[in-house]
Scaffold this motif. Sequence first.
Motif, PDB file in Angstrom:
ATOM      1  N   GLN A 132       0.773  -1.211  -0.069  1.00  0.00           N
ATOM      2  CA  GLN A 132      -0.129  -0.227   0.260  1.00  0.00           C
ATOM      3  C   GLN A 132       0.830   1.209  -0.040  1.00  0.00           C
ATOM      4  O   GLN A 132       0.403   2.072  -0.725  1.00  0.00           O
ATOM      5  CB  GLN A 132      -1.007  -0.042   1.191  1.00  0.00           C
ATOM      6  CG  GLN A 132      -1.916   1.108   1.225  1.00  0.00           C
ATOM      7  CD  GLN A 132      -3.061   1.182   0.180  1.00  0.00           C
ATOM      8  OE1 GLN A 132      -3.712   0.144  -0.201  1.00  0.00           O
ATOM      9  NE2 GLN A 132      -2.867   2.291  -0.920  1.00  0.00           N
ATOM     10  N   ILE A 133       2.019   1.297   0.917  1.00  0.00           N
ATOM     11  CA  ILE A 133       2.769   2.359   0.710  1.00  0.00           C
ATOM     12  C   ILE A 133       3.271   2.503  -0.584  1.00  0.00           C
ATOM     13  O   ILE A 133       3.357   3.840  -1.028  1.00  0.00           O
ATOM     14  CB  ILE A 133       4.070   2.122   1.813  1.00  0.00           C
ATOM     15  CG1 ILE A 133       3.489   1.998   3.109  1.00  0.00           C
ATOM     16  CG2 ILE A 133       5.171   3.070   1.559  1.00  0.00           C
ATOM     17  CD1 ILE A 133       4.599   1.349   4.129  1.00  0.00           C
ATOM     18  N   ASN A 175      -2.353  11.588  -7.825  1.00  0.00           N
ATOM     19  CA  ASN A 175      -3.574  12.057  -7.460  1.00  0.00           C
ATOM     20  C   ASN A 175      -3.743  12.352  -5.799  1.00  0.00           C
ATOM     21  O   ASN A 175      -4.290  13.055  -5.258  1.00  0.00           O
ATOM     22  CB  ASN A 175      -4.770  11.582  -7.963  1.00  0.00           C
ATOM     23  CG  ASN A 175      -4.996  11.416  -9.519  1.00  0.00           C
ATOM     24  OD1 ASN A 175      -4.762  12.647 -10.143  1.00  0.00           O
ATOM     25  ND2 ASN A 175      -5.401  10.593 -10.144  1.00  0.00           N
ATOM     26  N   ARG A 176      -2.877  11.568  -5.424  1.00  0.00           N
ATOM     27  CA  ARG A 176      -2.829  11.823  -4.087  1.00  0.00           C
ATOM     28  C   ARG A 176      -2.344  12.727  -3.488  1.00  0.00           C
ATOM     29  O   ARG A 176      -1.372  13.324  -3.677  1.00  0.00           O
ATOM     30  CB  ARG A 176      -2.069  10.347  -3.245  1.00  0.00           C
ATOM     31  CG  ARG A 176      -2.252  10.192  -1.723  1.00  0.00           C
ATOM     32  CD  ARG A 176      -1.412   9.018  -1.404  1.00  0.00           C
ATOM     33  NE  ARG A 176      -1.709   8.616   0.123  1.00  0.00           N
ATOM     34  CZ  ARG A 176      -2.604   7.942   0.608  1.00  0.00           C
ATOM     35  NH1 ARG A 176      -3.463   7.192  -0.280  1.00  0.00           N
ATOM     36  NH2 ARG A 176      -2.843   7.723   1.815  1.00  0.00           N
ATOM     37  N   GLY A 220      -1.104   9.068   6.421  1.00  0.00           N
ATOM     38  CA  GLY A 220      -1.085   7.717   6.744  1.00  0.00           C
ATOM     39  C   GLY A 220      -0.049   6.841   5.863  1.00  0.00           C
ATOM     40  O   GLY A 220       0.327   5.745   6.680  1.00  0.00           O
ATOM     41  N   THR A 221       0.570   7.233   4.878  1.00  0.00           N
ATOM     42  CA  THR A 221       1.516   6.613   4.465  1.00  0.00           C
ATOM     43  C   THR A 221       2.836   6.799   5.137  1.00  0.00           C
ATOM     44  O   THR A 221       3.627   5.531   5.437  1.00  0.00           O
ATOM     45  CB  THR A 221       2.079   7.073   3.000  1.00  0.00           C
ATOM     46  OG1 THR A 221       0.743   7.281   2.165  1.00  0.00           O
ATOM     47  CG2 THR A 221       3.104   6.517   2.338  1.00  0.00           C
ATOM     48  N   MET A 222       2.902   7.710   5.827  1.00  0.00           N
ATOM     49  CA  MET A 222       4.266   7.781   6.671  1.00  0.00           C
ATOM     50  C   MET A 222       3.878   7.096   8.037  1.00  0.00           C
ATOM     51  O   MET A 222       4.974   6.599   8.508  1.00  0.00           O
ATOM     52  CB  MET A 222       4.361   9.408   7.170  1.00  0.00           C
ATOM     53  CG  MET A 222       5.296   9.736   8.068  1.00  0.00           C
ATOM     54  SD  MET A 222       7.114   9.643   7.525  1.00  0.00           S
ATOM     55  CE  MET A 222       7.273  11.386   6.766  1.00  0.00           C
ATOM     56  N   GLU A 263       2.149  18.248   7.556  1.00  0.00           N
ATOM     57  CA  GLU A 263       2.096  17.856   6.142  1.00  0.00           C
ATOM     58  C   GLU A 263       3.021  17.085   5.797  1.00  0.00           C
ATOM     59  O   GLU A 263       4.294  17.623   5.733  1.00  0.00           O
ATOM     60  CB  GLU A 263       1.795  18.964   5.196  1.00  0.00           C
ATOM     61  CG  GLU A 263       1.107  18.472   3.831  1.00  0.00           C
ATOM     62  CD  GLU A 263      -0.194  17.860   4.048  1.00  0.00           C
ATOM     63  OE1 GLU A 263      -0.586  17.150   3.240  1.00  0.00           O
ATOM     64  OE2 GLU A 263      -0.941  18.333   4.896  1.00  0.00           O
ATOM     65  N   ALA A 264       2.766  15.846   5.427  1.00  0.00           N
ATOM     66  CA  ALA A 264       3.770  14.943   4.926  1.00  0.00           C
ATOM     67  C   ALA A 264       3.836  15.163   3.461  1.00  0.00           C
ATOM     68  O   ALA A 264       2.879  14.547   2.793  1.00  0.00           O
ATOM     69  CB  ALA A 264       3.695  13.603   5.482  1.00  0.00           C
ATOM     70  N   LYS A 265       4.696  15.524   2.838  1.00  0.00           N
ATOM     71  CA  LYS A 265       4.760  15.642   1.218  1.00  0.00           C
ATOM     72  C   LYS A 265       5.429  14.310   0.813  1.00  0.00           C
ATOM     73  O   LYS A 265       6.142  13.649   1.239  1.00  0.00           O
ATOM     74  CB  LYS A 265       5.505  16.872   0.929  1.00  0.00           C
ATOM     75  CG  LYS A 265       5.123  18.151   1.825  1.00  0.00           C
ATOM     76  CD  LYS A 265       4.314  18.923   0.829  1.00  0.00           C
ATOM     77  CE  LYS A 265       3.816  20.131   1.378  1.00  0.00           C
ATOM     78  NZ  LYS A 265       2.727  20.664   1.716  1.00  0.00           N
ATOM     79  N   ARG A 266       5.048  14.087  -0.402  1.00  0.00           N
ATOM     80  CA  ARG A 266       5.497  12.886  -1.275  1.00  0.00           C
ATOM     81  C   ARG A 266       7.202  12.578  -1.250  1.00  0.00           C
ATOM     82  O   ARG A 266       7.546  11.702  -0.646  1.00  0.00           O
ATOM     83  CB  ARG A 266       5.155  12.878  -2.573  1.00  0.00           C
ATOM     84  CG  ARG A 266       5.598  11.852  -3.276  1.00  0.00           C
ATOM     85  CD  ARG A 266       5.283  11.816  -4.749  1.00  0.00           C
ATOM     86  NE  ARG A 266       3.895  12.269  -5.342  1.00  0.00           N
ATOM     87  CZ  ARG A 266       2.488  11.598  -5.344  1.00  0.00           C
ATOM     88  NH1 ARG A 266       2.712  10.380  -5.211  1.00  0.00           N
ATOM     89  NH2 ARG A 266       1.554  12.121  -5.711  1.00  0.00           N
ATOM     90  N   PRO A 267       7.807  13.871  -1.428  1.00  0.00           N
ATOM     91  CA  PRO A 267       9.347  13.742  -1.246  1.00  0.00           C
ATOM     92  C   PRO A 267       9.678  13.388  -0.006  1.00  0.00           C
ATOM     93  O   PRO A 267      10.821  12.599  -0.011  1.00  0.00           O
ATOM     94  CB  PRO A 267       9.745  14.976  -1.840  1.00  0.00           C
ATOM     95  CG  PRO A 267       8.686  15.855  -2.646  1.00  0.00           C
ATOM     96  CD  PRO A 267       7.353  15.209  -1.838  1.00  0.00           C
TER      97      PRO A 267
END
Length: 149
Positions: free
Chosen positions: A20-21, A29-30, A35-37, A124-128
Amino acid sequence: AKIIETLNKFLPKSAISYGQIIKDLEDTNRVSFRGTMAELREVLREVLDYLADNKSIMETSGFQLEEGLKGPSMKQKTIFIMKSRGYSKDKFKVPEKAATLVEEITGSFLRATYSRSSADAHTEAKRPNVQQIKMYVDGLLCELLEIHK
């Protein structure tokens, strides 16, 4: 793929989480990665708990809990695992540092999220950011799960 394959052998729920990660990070689009973190940290915690139970670590001669903790830290679990495999101190310096880094970054992120009632740029957890942490976790998981190439 090797991490998921290996996790499937003894921690199938962690394998699903890890998959899922990967999907979360690939989803263009996310917009939220909180939640990923959290899931990334949880997969690592589950692997460490599986390979090093708290009781065994705490019974080790000279063991002391780190300040403010009720159980061994990720760093302490990583060191315990590496020592139990007979690795020299030089061999486990990198995994130890990776565990510490992941624990500090994800821990401070999660604490900030839990302590704030509103979602703002400070939590905020950002993709990078998550992708960077995932690289550290990948390396650490490969070491812990003894995945070599």
